[in-house]
Design a protein around this motif. Structure first.
Motif, short mmCIF file in Angstrom:
data_model
loop_
_atom_site.label_atom_id
_atom_site.label_comp_id
_atom_site.label_asym_id
_atom_site.label_seq_id
_atom_site.Cartn_x
_atom_site.Cartn_y
_atom_site.Cartn_z
N ALA A 1 55.17 75.64 70.60
CA ALA A 1 54.94 76.66 71.03
C ALA A 1 55.66 77.50 69.68
O ALA A 1 55.06 78.66 69.21
CB ALA A 1 55.32 77.16 72.39
N VAL A 2 56.93 77.36 69.56
CA VAL A 2 57.64 77.97 68.41
C VAL A 2 57.13 77.74 67.28
O VAL A 2 56.96 78.63 66.55
CB VAL A 2 59.25 77.47 68.56
N ILE A 3 56.59 76.73 66.68
CA ILE A 3 55.95 76.34 65.35
C ILE A 3 54.82 77.17 65.33
O ILE A 3 54.67 77.93 64.40
CB ILE A 3 55.40 74.99 65.58
N ILE A 4 53.99 77.29 66.37
CA ILE A 4 52.76 78.04 66.30
C ILE A 4 53.06 79.48 66.17
O ILE A 4 52.57 80.30 65.46
CB ILE A 4 51.91 77.89 67.36
N VAL A 5 54.04 79.90 66.84
CA VAL A 5 54.40 81.41 66.85
C VAL A 5 54.96 81.73 65.55
O VAL A 5 54.91 82.95 65.03
CB VAL A 5 55.46 81.72 67.95
N ALA A 6 55.76 80.88 64.97
CA ALA A 6 56.36 80.99 63.64
C ALA A 6 55.27 80.98 62.39
O ALA A 6 55.49 81.68 61.46
CB ALA A 6 57.56 80.04 63.23
N LEU A 7 54.37 79.99 62.43
CA LEU A 7 53.51 80.22 61.42
C LEU A 7 52.83 81.44 61.42
O LEU A 7 52.34 81.70 60.13
CB LEU A 7 52.50 78.71 61.65
N HIS B 1 54.00 87.96 72.07
CA HIS B 1 53.15 88.41 72.98
C HIS B 1 52.09 87.52 73.37
O HIS B 1 51.52 87.38 74.50
CB HIS B 1 52.80 89.70 72.79
N LEU B 2 51.20 87.27 72.22
CA LEU B 2 50.08 86.21 72.52
C LEU B 2 50.35 84.80 73.04
O LEU B 2 49.82 84.41 74.01
CB LEU B 2 49.45 86.19 71.07
N MET B 3 51.38 84.29 72.71
CA MET B 3 51.66 83.17 72.93
C MET B 3 52.30 83.08 74.37
O MET B 3 51.84 82.14 75.19
CB MET B 3 52.68 82.51 72.09
N PRO C 1 42.62 74.69 80.58
CA PRO C 1 43.01 73.76 79.27
C PRO C 1 43.65 74.58 78.10
O PRO C 1 43.16 75.77 78.25
CB PRO C 1 41.85 73.10 78.94
N THR C 2 44.24 74.13 77.27
CA THR C 2 44.72 74.75 76.19
C THR C 2 43.65 75.78 75.65
O THR C 2 43.89 76.84 75.12
CB THR C 2 45.57 74.06 75.20
N ARG C 3 42.58 75.23 74.97
CA ARG C 3 41.63 75.90 74.45
C ARG C 3 40.96 77.15 74.99
O ARG C 3 40.94 78.06 74.33
CB ARG C 3 40.40 75.04 74.06
N GLN C 4 40.78 76.80 76.37
CA GLN C 4 40.39 78.13 77.10
C GLN C 4 41.57 78.80 77.46
O GLN C 4 41.08 80.26 77.41
CB GLN C 4 39.99 77.47 78.52
N ALA C 5 42.77 78.51 77.57
CA ALA C 5 43.90 79.38 77.79
C ALA C 5 43.99 80.44 76.31
O ALA C 5 44.34 81.52 76.55
CB ALA C 5 45.15 78.59 77.79
N ALA C 6 43.87 79.70 74.99
CA ALA C 6 43.97 80.44 74.05
C ALA C 6 42.73 81.41 74.02
O ALA C 6 42.80 82.62 73.48
CB ALA C 6 43.82 79.60 72.82
N ARG C 7 41.50 81.28 74.41
CA ARG C 7 40.51 81.75 74.38
C ARG C 7 40.82 83.35 75.41
O ARG C 7 40.54 84.39 74.95
CB ARG C 7 39.30 81.18 74.89
N VAL C 8 41.36 83.06 76.60
CA VAL C 8 41.46 84.14 77.30
C VAL C 8 42.71 85.07 76.84
O VAL C 8 42.62 86.27 77.22
CB VAL C 8 41.85 83.60 78.87
N GLY C 9 43.51 84.23 76.42
CA GLY C 9 44.80 85.14 76.01
C GLY C 9 44.44 85.75 74.83
O GLY C 9 44.93 87.08 74.67
#
Length: 798
Positions: free
Chosen positions: A288-294, A336-338, A350-358
């Protein structure tokens, strides 16, 4: 929809109404990975072209005769200037050269200044055999260096012809003690020497070194090499005890440039590292940190590449302030998004759906934060100074790039192998535990919303009144490392000779004015300058005439000019051009310290002009230029900051379709800025470029958190229920992200507090204070304000 009803952001499901267009758009974006990849590749490619060959793109949109090359550079005073080199076929006007005169003598003007200092326990200073022999040897050795064109020191002062010394002013090392004592008195009575090339106590001596740049192959050649040459020459003289430092325009310029580059890299690396470590600890999940920082990192990469297409990469604000600003704004939205994506993941999606809703739930809030921040910076485009206008443009580009980066990199990261480990650490965050502890505090705040709201409003008003007492200021070398040799020597010159910088009073007259009138005016000017405690060692033709023997009225004294050497006469007096100059030294205390001084001098000079109608008298010089112009730059930034606050309030009012919500948002956005401004006033600080830049950065962060809170609040309001329960649900939904972003950003900006320069420490302290008070406003004041003043909206909604 009644007034106060927020825009619909409810998610689509089997039992809910069809989502609004904006929500459907975020769903569409989250579902189309190929669009995200295309945007990522295109923008990354453009950024790379910008870094290595921007002309490939830039020249496509410019005709050959319109192509210009803009370069920012930091001048010897640390000021930023814009240098425009026109195309070869452009017409350039070359000013006519003045008629040749005898080269006037100057007691300043070298590229470098070698500062020689005698220990305090030596009463004679330089006027003993060993030290004189050493200083003669130093002058000779320096002159032998290939990169040295000329060395100017006491030995170069022209004699006063029949009325004074006919040879050198500096005695021979072989002189008797009595001769040395007499020579010391003559030197310290000479206006060209004392306060100009030697201190009044005879223990600090200056050598102005003019550089032959053809032989300069490194920075050390004009700094370290000069000092080492002087030290070696002194070491060969037994009994000599002299300490050397190098300062002046070139060393200070090199120090500013070096600090500008190294500090920007150092503090960004330290700050980002601390933020990364803090985020890992808080998230308890490396993926999660890597994605947030990227996301913000890619935004910075895109932005700095795009700036090359507009030749804005060398704007002095851009390589430090812009990356920090957009990385902080991007990190806030990314966190906030993460947090929302991980929350959706915890519900079983699932992760892909969670990202979609987020993205669908938080995307609109991210857009609003970027839009309000960008709109605020657009106000800089109407500033008077080109650097400030370009800074505003760069910030707008950066905010747009970062918003796109957050919405592109985050879903791509969730769909990558990192997304499979996104759930690790969920529920174990340190923030979740602290959030439960804050819950009772929020409950208490809601029960006492009237008292808390009143305290919030009154305290904000009081802090604003205090903060409005800030006055603009600028120190020429405030960004220097205080442990650097050039900076230490500069401070020593402030104490011993009245400063390194010079100001001037230019006096001109018409044909009807007599020489006696000229001398009387110069006498008045000299007295005005001498009466000011911050003005050091005024020097002009009047001071030179006063040092000559004899007496008489003004006309008789002016006749003595014919006995002076031409180079000395022309130094401060040009009879053919009907022009005279009086110069004085200025310490690097800041323009605010000299504001009243310069104002009084100008007022007194105006009186002299009224008494002598045929004369024109003007205050001039580098410090005077900064007094008149840097104030405008700082005022432009401060004005744009106020304009940004008003624009942001209007945008929030329109977006949330509620004047009441817009008014409520004023307190949490203004309170942190007012608190920091009041702190500056109470600690004796001023409104400088660095402080305004910190305000600019932090208002974006404060508004971001407020928008995320209000967006979640109105989303929860549509679900119905008790109003205070709505606020508690909104706080629970965004509280984790608010705490995480503040802790991470405070940890990152706090790294600057240990910096060696005053500006770096001030930047760190202000940033930490503003972000901390912004969190306080969003967690404590905003819920109370919503509970007290937003109840009518809830009733209408329900």
């Amino acid at each position: 929809m009644s007034d106060g009803q927020p825009p619909e952001t409810q998610l689509a499901d089997d039992d809910s109404p069809r989502p609004r267009l904006t929500t459907r758009w975020f769903y569409w974006w989250a579902d189309h990975t190929w669009v995200q990849l295309s945007v990522f590749v295109v923008l990354s490619t453009l950024a790379l072209i910008g870094y290595f060959r921007p002309s490939l793109i830039r020249d496509l949109f410019l005709a050959p005769d319109q192509q210009q090359e803009h370069r920012y550079y930091i001048d010897a005073g640390g000021r930023s200037r814009l240098n425009v080199t026109l195309a070869s076929n452009a017409t350039q006007s070359i000013p006519a050269r003045p008629r040749p005169y005898v080269e006037p003598f100057r007691v300043s003007g070298g590229d470098c200044v070698l500062v020689a200092t005698i220990p305090d326990d030596n009463e004679l200073g330089f006027f003993n055999k060993e030290n004189l022999q050493a200083i003669y040897s130093v002058a000779d050795r320096l002159q032998e260096l290939p990169q040295v064109h000329r060395v100017m020191w006491l030995d170069n002062i022209p004699g006063f012809n029949l009325f004074g010394l006919t040879g050198t002013l500096v005695p021979s090392p072989n002189a008797s003690p009595r001769q040395l004592a007499e020579a010391r008195k003559q030197v310290l009575d000479n206006p060209l020497a004392v306060g100009q090339l030697i201190s009044a106590d005879g223990k600090t001596l200056l050598m102005h070194v003019t550089i032959d740049w053809f032989f300069v192959d490194s920075d050390d050649a004009v700094t370290v090499a000069l000092r080492q040459c002087a030290e070696q020459a002194t070491a060969e003289v037994p009994g000599a005890n002299i300490r050397y430092q190098v300062t002046g325009q070139v060393p200070l310029h090199l120090m500013v440039a070096s600090n500008h580059v190294t500090d920007s890299v150092k503090y960004q690396l330290i700050g980002y590292s601390i933020m990364m470590v803090s985020a890992i600890v808080l998230f308890r999940g490396f993926a999660a940190v890597i994605i947030v920082a990227l996301a913000p990192a890619v935004g910075v990469f895109w932005t700095m590449g795009m700036l090359h297409f507009f030749d804005l990469q060398d704007n002095p604000f851009n390589d430090i302030i812009v990356p920090v600003l957009i990385s902080l704004v991007g990190l806030t939205d990314s966190v906030h998004l993460m947090v929302e994506i991980r929350h959706q993941r915890s519900t079983g999606l699932p992760t892909r759906q969670a990202a979609r809703v987020g993205i669908a739930r938080v995307g609109m809030a991210c857009f609003l934060t970027s839009a309000t921040t960008a709109i605020g910076f657009i106000s800089l485009w109407w500033a008077h100074h080109v650097i400030v206008r370009d800074f505003g443009m760069c910030c707008v580009v950066g905010v747009v790039m970062t918003f796109v980066s957050v919405l592109t990199v985050t879903p791509l990261g969730c769909r990558s192998p990192l997304g499979r480990r996104l759930h690790i650490g969920m529920g174990k965050s340190l923030i979740d535990g602290q959030l439960r502890r804050i819950g009772p505090l929020v409950q208490w705040i809601l029960r006492h919303d009237r008292k808390v709201s009143l305290a919030a409003i009154l305290s904000t008003i009081v802090l604003v009144v205090i903060a409005l007492q800030l006055t603009p200021d600028e120190k020429r070398y405030s960004g220097l490392s205080e442990s650097g040799e050039a900076a230490i020597a500069l401070r020593h010159l402030d104490r011993s000779l009245g400063g390194l910088d010079f100001g001037t009073v230019n006096v001109s007259w018409n044909k009807r004015s007599t020489e006696a009138d000229v001398l009387q005016v110069l006498d008045r000017v000299g007295k005005i300058l001498k009466d000011e405690p911050l003005i050091g060692n005024p020097l002009g033709m009047r001071q030179i005439l006063d040092a000559l023997p004899g007496s008489g009225d003004a006309a008789e004294r002016m006749s003595l000019l014919d006995l002076l050497p031409p180079s000395l006469k022309r130094a401060f007096y040009d009879p053919e051009g009907r022009h005279a100059v009086v110069q004085f030294r200025i310490q690097d205390l800041g323009i605010a310290a000299y504001s009243d001084t310069f104002s009084r001098i100008e007022k007194e000079l105006e009186r002299v002009t009224n008494d002598y109608p045929g004369f024109g008298i003007a205050l001039d010089g580098n410090a005077v230029w900064r007094w008149r112009n840097v104030f405008q730059i700082v005022t432009d930034l401060a004005t744009s900051l106020g304009t940004a606050s008003i624009v942001i309030w209007l945008v929030l009012t329109l977006v949330y379709r509620s004047l009441r919500i817009g008014l409520i948002s004023i307190i949490p956005n203004v309170f942190p800025l007012a608190a920091t401004g009041a702190m500056l006033v109470l600690t004796g600080q001023h409104l400088e470029m660095v402080t305004v830049c910190v305000f600019t950065i932090c208002i974006g962060i404060a508004v971001d958190d407020t928008i995320h809170f209000l967006t979640r609040y109105q989303e929860e309001m549509r679900k119905g229920g008790d109003h205070q329960e709505v606020i508690r649900r909104a706080f629970t939904g965004v509280g984790s992200a608010l705490l995480m972003t503040t802790i991470v950003l405070v940890a990152g900006m706090g790294s600057a507090i240990v910096g060696d320069s005053r500006d770096a420490r001030l930047f760190g302290i202000m940033g930490c204070l503003t972000l901390t008070t912004a969190l306080f406003a969003d967690v404590i004041l905003l819920p109370a304000m919503l509970s007290r003043f937003a109840k009518k909206n809830t009733a209408e909604s329900t």
